[in-house]
Design a protein around this motif. Sequence first.
Motif: not given
Length: 118
Positions: A24-33, A56-62, A80-92
């Motif tokens: 989560l840490t790596e991917n959030v920093i990668e996205l930000w950069n 649930k593991s960490l807060n991307p903002a923190t 994120e609101a959850s719907f029938n066709d929602s994708r899993k493990k996504i950080i927006r």
Amino acid sequence: MDSEYKIVGIRGATSLNEDHPIELTENVIELWNEIMNKNDISRIISVIFSVTPDIKSLNPATILREKLDLNNVPFMSLEEASFNDSRKKIIRVLIICESSTQNFVYLHEAKNLRTKKE
Ligand SMILES: O=C(O)C(=O)C[C@]1(C(=O)O)C=C[C@@H](O)C=C1
């Protein structure tokens, strides 16, 4: 303010294979950069993250505030609101800012989030 800079919303998203703090840490920093590299942002006004309910593991903002020393950026993290066709493990992310560009960044499994479903 230079007239080429306007207030815009810049979107991005990334995904996780597992809800693990290191990934989560790596991917959030990668996205930000990537968003910072692909845009010409002069001032950040606010940043909203959403995470799917299976993250649930960490807060991307923190992570960004602490690891990149972004203490003056007004962050929020929401579920994120959850719907029938929602994708899993996504950080927006939605960055409201002054920028001369508005390039969205979608990484990993989030690359096809905006493709139209048949
Ligand atoms: O852009 C995304 O992250 C998407 O998943 C696409 C989309 C949309 O359909 O427009 C769907 C859900 C999000 O809350 C925001 C946008």
